[in-house]
Design an enzyme around this catalytic site. Structure first.
Site, PDB file in Angstrom:
ATOM      1  N   THR A 126      16.327  -2.229  -7.524  1.00  0.00           N
ATOM      2  CA  THR A 126      15.200  -3.017  -8.054  1.00  0.00           C
ATOM      3  C   THR A 126      15.282  -3.288  -9.555  1.00  0.00           C
ATOM      4  OG1 THR A 126      12.835  -2.806  -8.601  1.00  0.00           O
ATOM      5  CG2 THR A 126      13.972  -0.780  -8.114  1.00  0.00           C
ATOM      6  N   GLU A 128      12.905  -2.974 -11.407  1.00  0.00           N
ATOM      7  CA  GLU A 128      12.084  -1.957 -12.070  1.00  0.00           C
ATOM      8  C   GLU A 128      12.976  -0.921 -12.771  1.00  0.00           C
ATOM      9  OE1 GLU A 128       8.835  -2.114 -12.499  1.00  0.00           O
ATOM     10  OE2 GLU A 128       8.385  -0.070 -13.152  1.00  0.00           O
ATOM     11  N   TYR A 150       8.841   5.623  -9.783  1.00  0.00           N
ATOM     12  CA  TYR A 150       9.491   4.750  -8.803  1.00  0.00           C
ATOM     13  C   TYR A 150      10.831   4.247  -9.347  1.00  0.00           C
ATOM     14  CZ  TYR A 150      10.474   0.393  -6.264  1.00  0.00           C
ATOM     15  OH  TYR A 150      11.086  -0.613  -5.563  1.00  0.00           O
TER      16      TYR A 150
HETATM   17  P1  NAP Z   1       7.208  -2.601   1.660  1.00  0.00           P
HETATM   18  O1  NAP Z   1       6.597  -3.823   2.252  1.00  0.00           O
HETATM   19  O2  NAP Z   1       6.331  -1.660   0.921  1.00  0.00           O
HETATM   20  O3  NAP Z   1       7.912  -1.783   2.860  1.00  0.00           O
HETATM   21  C1  NAP Z   1       8.376  -0.478   2.682  1.00  0.00           C
HETATM   22  C2  NAP Z   1       8.852   0.052   4.020  1.00  0.00           C
HETATM   23  O4  NAP Z   1       9.310   1.420   3.852  1.00  0.00           O
HETATM   24  C3  NAP Z   1       7.765   0.106   5.115  1.00  0.00           C
HETATM   25  O5  NAP Z   1       8.341  -0.263   6.338  1.00  0.00           O
HETATM   26  C4  NAP Z   1       7.391   1.582   5.137  1.00  0.00           C
HETATM   27  O6  NAP Z   1       6.867   2.017   6.363  1.00  0.00           O
HETATM   28  C5  NAP Z   1       8.759   2.216   4.903  1.00  0.00           C
HETATM   29  N1  NAP Z   1       8.678   3.623   4.514  1.00  0.00           N
HETATM   30  C6  NAP Z   1       7.965   4.151   3.497  1.00  0.00           C
HETATM   31  N2  NAP Z   1       8.137   5.488   3.466  1.00  0.00           N
HETATM   32  C7  NAP Z   1       8.976   5.817   4.488  1.00  0.00           C
HETATM   33  C8  NAP Z   1       9.525   7.023   4.981  1.00  0.00           C
HETATM   34  N3  NAP Z   1       9.214   8.196   4.424  1.00  0.00           N
HETATM   35  N4  NAP Z   1      10.365   6.980   6.043  1.00  0.00           N
HETATM   36  C9  NAP Z   1      10.653   5.796   6.637  1.00  0.00           C
HETATM   37  N5  NAP Z   1      10.154   4.607   6.223  1.00  0.00           N
HETATM   38  C10 NAP Z   1       9.318   4.627   5.159  1.00  0.00           C
HETATM   39  O7  NAP Z   1       8.417  -2.978   0.709  1.00  0.00           O
HETATM   40  P2  NAP Z   1       9.249  -4.365   0.601  1.00  0.00           P
HETATM   41  O8  NAP Z   1       8.578  -5.221  -0.384  1.00  0.00           O
HETATM   42  O9  NAP Z   1       9.554  -4.856   1.954  1.00  0.00           O
HETATM   43  O10 NAP Z   1      10.576  -3.826  -0.105  1.00  0.00           O
HETATM   44  C11 NAP Z   1      11.679  -3.363   0.656  1.00  0.00           C
HETATM   45  C12 NAP Z   1      12.549  -2.466  -0.219  1.00  0.00           C
HETATM   46  O11 NAP Z   1      13.014  -3.205  -1.336  1.00  0.00           O
HETATM   47  C13 NAP Z   1      11.851  -1.247  -0.797  1.00  0.00           C
HETATM   48  O12 NAP Z   1      12.788  -0.211  -0.855  1.00  0.00           O
HETATM   49  C14 NAP Z   1      11.457  -1.677  -2.194  1.00  0.00           C
HETATM   50  O13 NAP Z   1      11.351  -0.554  -3.040  1.00  0.00           O
HETATM   51  C15 NAP Z   1      12.637  -2.553  -2.548  1.00  0.00           C
HETATM   52  N6  NAP Z   1      12.382  -3.644  -3.501  1.00  0.00           N
HETATM   53  C16 NAP Z   1      11.372  -4.512  -3.284  1.00  0.00           C
HETATM   54  C17 NAP Z   1      11.175  -5.567  -4.150  1.00  0.00           C
HETATM   55  C18 NAP Z   1      10.060  -6.559  -3.953  1.00  0.00           C
HETATM   56  O14 NAP Z   1       9.732  -7.263  -4.891  1.00  0.00           O
HETATM   57  N7  NAP Z   1       9.507  -6.668  -2.742  1.00  0.00           N
HETATM   58  C19 NAP Z   1      12.039  -5.744  -5.246  1.00  0.00           C
HETATM   59  C20 NAP Z   1      13.094  -4.850  -5.416  1.00  0.00           C
HETATM   60  C21 NAP Z   1      13.271  -3.805  -4.517  1.00  0.00           C
HETATM   61  P3  NAP Z   1       5.267   1.936   6.688  1.00  0.00           P
HETATM   62  O15 NAP Z   1       5.037   0.568   7.227  1.00  0.00           O
HETATM   63  O16 NAP Z   1       5.099   3.012   7.680  1.00  0.00           O
HETATM   64  O17 NAP Z   1       4.543   2.185   5.392  1.00  0.00           O
HETATM   65  N1  GDD Z   2      -0.523  -4.296  -8.256  1.00  0.00           N
HETATM   66  C1  GDD Z   2      -1.205  -4.823  -9.290  1.00  0.00           C
HETATM   67  N2  GDD Z   2      -2.555  -4.975  -9.183  1.00  0.00           N
HETATM   68  N3  GDD Z   2      -0.527  -5.195 -10.393  1.00  0.00           N
HETATM   69  C2  GDD Z   2      -1.235  -5.759 -11.403  1.00  0.00           C
HETATM   70  C3  GDD Z   2      -2.604  -5.954 -11.345  1.00  0.00           C
HETATM   71  C4  GDD Z   2      -3.322  -5.529 -10.187  1.00  0.00           C
HETATM   72  O1  GDD Z   2      -4.520  -5.659 -10.068  1.00  0.00           O
HETATM   73  N4  GDD Z   2      -3.003  -6.556 -12.484  1.00  0.00           N
HETATM   74  C5  GDD Z   2      -1.927  -6.723 -13.238  1.00  0.00           C
HETATM   75  N5  GDD Z   2      -0.836  -6.246 -12.588  1.00  0.00           N
HETATM   76  C6  GDD Z   2       0.546  -6.221 -13.115  1.00  0.00           C
HETATM   77  C7  GDD Z   2       1.207  -4.850 -13.049  1.00  0.00           C
HETATM   78  O2  GDD Z   2       0.769  -4.024 -14.130  1.00  0.00           O
HETATM   79  C8  GDD Z   2       2.673  -5.251 -13.143  1.00  0.00           C
HETATM   80  O3  GDD Z   2       3.039  -5.420 -14.481  1.00  0.00           O
HETATM   81  C9  GDD Z   2       2.705  -6.628 -12.456  1.00  0.00           C
HETATM   82  O4  GDD Z   2       1.345  -7.046 -12.321  1.00  0.00           O
HETATM   83  C10 GDD Z   2       3.358  -6.617 -11.072  1.00  0.00           C
HETATM   84  O5  GDD Z   2       2.794  -5.568 -10.320  1.00  0.00           O
HETATM   85  P1  GDD Z   2       3.106  -5.409  -8.757  1.00  0.00           P
HETATM   86  O6  GDD Z   2       2.811  -6.665  -8.048  1.00  0.00           O
HETATM   87  O7  GDD Z   2       2.426  -4.165  -8.303  1.00  0.00           O
HETATM   88  O8  GDD Z   2       4.701  -5.269  -8.709  1.00  0.00           O
HETATM   89  P2  GDD Z   2       5.718  -4.391  -9.579  1.00  0.00           P
HETATM   90  O9  GDD Z   2       6.463  -5.339 -10.468  1.00  0.00           O
HETATM   91  O10 GDD Z   2       5.069  -3.231 -10.200  1.00  0.00           O
HETATM   92  O11 GDD Z   2       6.690  -3.825  -8.444  1.00  0.00           O
HETATM   93  C11 GDD Z   2       7.193  -4.690  -7.426  1.00  0.00           C
HETATM   94  O12 GDD Z   2       8.397  -5.254  -7.859  1.00  0.00           O
HETATM   95  C12 GDD Z   2       9.486  -4.336  -8.072  1.00  0.00           C
HETATM   96  C13 GDD Z   2      10.688  -5.147  -8.553  1.00  0.00           C
HETATM   97  O13 GDD Z   2      10.608  -5.359  -9.924  1.00  0.00           O
HETATM   98  C14 GDD Z   2       7.366  -3.834  -6.165  1.00  0.00           C
HETATM   99  O14 GDD Z   2       7.680  -4.682  -5.084  1.00  0.00           O
HETATM  100  C15 GDD Z   2       8.503  -2.839  -6.325  1.00  0.00           C
HETATM  101  O15 GDD Z   2       8.729  -2.180  -5.067  1.00  0.00           O
HETATM  102  C16 GDD Z   2       9.750  -3.610  -6.762  1.00  0.00           C
HETATM  103  O16 GDD Z   2      10.845  -2.744  -6.893  1.00  0.00           O
END
Ligand code: NAP
Ligand code: GDD
Length: 344
Positions: A126, A128, A150
């Site tokens: 990620t 992050e 994280y």
């Molecule tokens: P998400 O919607 O939060 O899905 C996370 C998944 O992980 C869910 O299926 C959850 O199951 C499962 N999980 C959590 N804890 C577990 C455990 N202990 N054992 C087995 N499964 C578990 O996340 P996403 O947005 O699809 O992201 C997919 C992956 O990419 C994650 O690893 C995230 O950190 C990474 N990532 C995401 C982004 C983004 O912007 N979306 C960017 C960079 C990296 P439940 O349904 O049971 O909760």
């Molecule tokens: N969630 C949330 N809720 N975020 C807020 C809010 C709020 O009400 N208001 C402002 N934000 C700001 C957060 O402080 C952060 O800077 C930004 O919005 C994005 O927050 P999120 O949408 O929670 O995503 P993230 O960037 O922290 O994390 C997501 O992206 C990562 C990749 O860069 C997640 O999907 C991570 O799993 C992923 O790795």
């Protein structure tokens, strides 16, 4: 016979889109689901693919079940998408987050290694991990500086993936994906919180959206595009890590303005009082309210990715741009709010 893929985190946003992609490519898809008291396969149902997936029970906290599942399925490809993925929660549950997002990766890699390293492995890394960014835009050479438990946990998973590739010759890749969103995004993430909030306000079901840091900037893409990059990475002869991003950054403030514009509302900002408000230009009504409770103990202020390497080496480019993404999310939530309960 088609290839066999095991996807951890199949019930999440990316799990749903990736399953869909792999099924369309003729894969036999196995989806690892952790045991919960209620059914949470709604995203797979929404895409109409639940029936086509072989669901297996597997939790990343327990190596024995990982071993049993991988031994039984003998997957050609493993996509490790499972994680405690909400940054805010990682500040309150740092140990649990490390257990799953860091050590969980080691558990899978160790099983792959002891089984002879036959399965290819994709790790969901990620942006992050860049946290307090050391350079902008961020590319594969930019130094990491994670700003949350994280991010720190994911950085461990990232380096373990690199290490198992170098030490044990496993076809292991780490995709450093920047934020990617969709109508299947969890409602706690800011983009979906906004799209759903805008839809609820439009339909008279909500008055105000409460948000934290409006000035944080993210490189937001569409999840459907990003899962293609995951698949492409595992199809290469030699494993390598890639940045996956759009190359554009926008603030939370701008995302909110854009989302309201989909329902023809212009926002003007008022920071005269202690509390900053986003008001409807026409009516003067407050529709966004800043609540400092949503601020993080340490913030990632700015993310902007450079995916040139992915473009040149694996032919990946995003198809959906920022405006199209926001519109897609708000329009889908308008339909959901109109038609019935929003379950995720
Ligand atoms: P998400 O919607 O939060 O899905 C996370 C998944 O992980 C869910 O299926 C959850 O199951 C499962 N999980 C959590 N804890 C577990 C455990 N202990 N054992 C087995 N499964 C578990 O996340 P996403 O947005 O699809 O992201 C997919 C992956 O990419 C994650 O690893 C995230 O950190 C990474 N990532 C995401 C982004 C983004 O912007 N979306 C960017 C960079 C990296 P439940 O349904 O049971 O909760
Ligand atoms: N969630 C949330 N809720 N975020 C807020 C809010 C709020 O009400 N208001 C402002 N934000 C700001 C957060 O402080 C952060 O800077 C930004 O919005 C994005 O927050 P999120 O949408 O929670 O995503 P993230 O960037 O922290 O994390 C997501 O992206 C990562 C990749 O860069 C997640 O999907 C991570 O799993 C992923 O790795």
């Amino acid at each position: 016979m088609g290839k066999r893929a095991l996807i951890t985190g199949i019930t999440g946003q990316d799990g749903a889109y990736l399953s869909n992609l792999l099924l369309n490519k003729g894969y036999e898809v196995y989806g690892a689901v952790r045991r919960t008291s209620s059914i949470n396969t709604g995203r797979l149902s929404e895409l109409g693919i639940l029936e086509n997936i072989n669901i297996v029970t597997m939790d990343l906290s327990e190596i024995t079940n990982i071993q049993r599942v991988i031994e039984k399925i003998e997957p050609d490809e493993i996509y490790n998408l499972a994680a405690q993925s909400f940054v805010q929660t990682s500040f309150d549950q740092p140990i649990y987050t490390s257990e799953i997002d860091a050590i969980g990766v080691s558990r899978i890699l160790e099983v792959i290694r002891t089984m002879g390293g036959k399965s290819k492995f994709y790790q969901a890394s990620t942006s992050e991990m860049f946290g307090k960014v050391q350079d902008s835009p961020q590319n594969e050479k930019t130094a990491f500086y994670p700003r949350s438990p994280y991010g720190v946990s994911k950085l461990y998973g990232h380096w373990m993936t690199v290490n198992y590739r170098e030490a044990w010759n496993i076809h292991a890749c780490s995709g450093i994906l920047f934020n990617h969103e969709s109508p299947l995004r969890g409602i706690e993430f800011v983009t979906r919180k906004i799209s759903l909030g805008v839809a609820e306000i439009a339909k008279g079901k909500k008055e105000v959206i409460s948000l934290g840091n409006l000035n944080a900037e993210r490189d937001w893409g569409f999840a459907g595009d990003y899962v293609e990059a995951m698949w492409l990475m595992l199809q290469q002869k030699s494993p390598k890590d890639f940045i996956i991003a759009t190359g554009e950054t926008h603030s939370v403030r701008h995302f909110a303005e854009k989302a309201f514009s989909v329902i023809d509302v212009d926002i003007e900002w008022d920071s005269n009082d202690d509390v900053e408000l986003g008001k409807c230009k026409k009516s003067g009504k407050a529709l966004i309210k800043v609540n400092k409770e949503y601020n993080r103990p340490a913030e990632t202020d700015h993310l902007l990715g450079d995916a040139t390497l992915a473009k040149n080496e694996i032919g990946w480019e995003p198809k959906i741009n920022f405006n199209a993404l926001v519109e897609m999310m708000v329009k889908k939530d308008l339909l959901r709010v109109e038609q019935g309960p929003v379950w995720f």
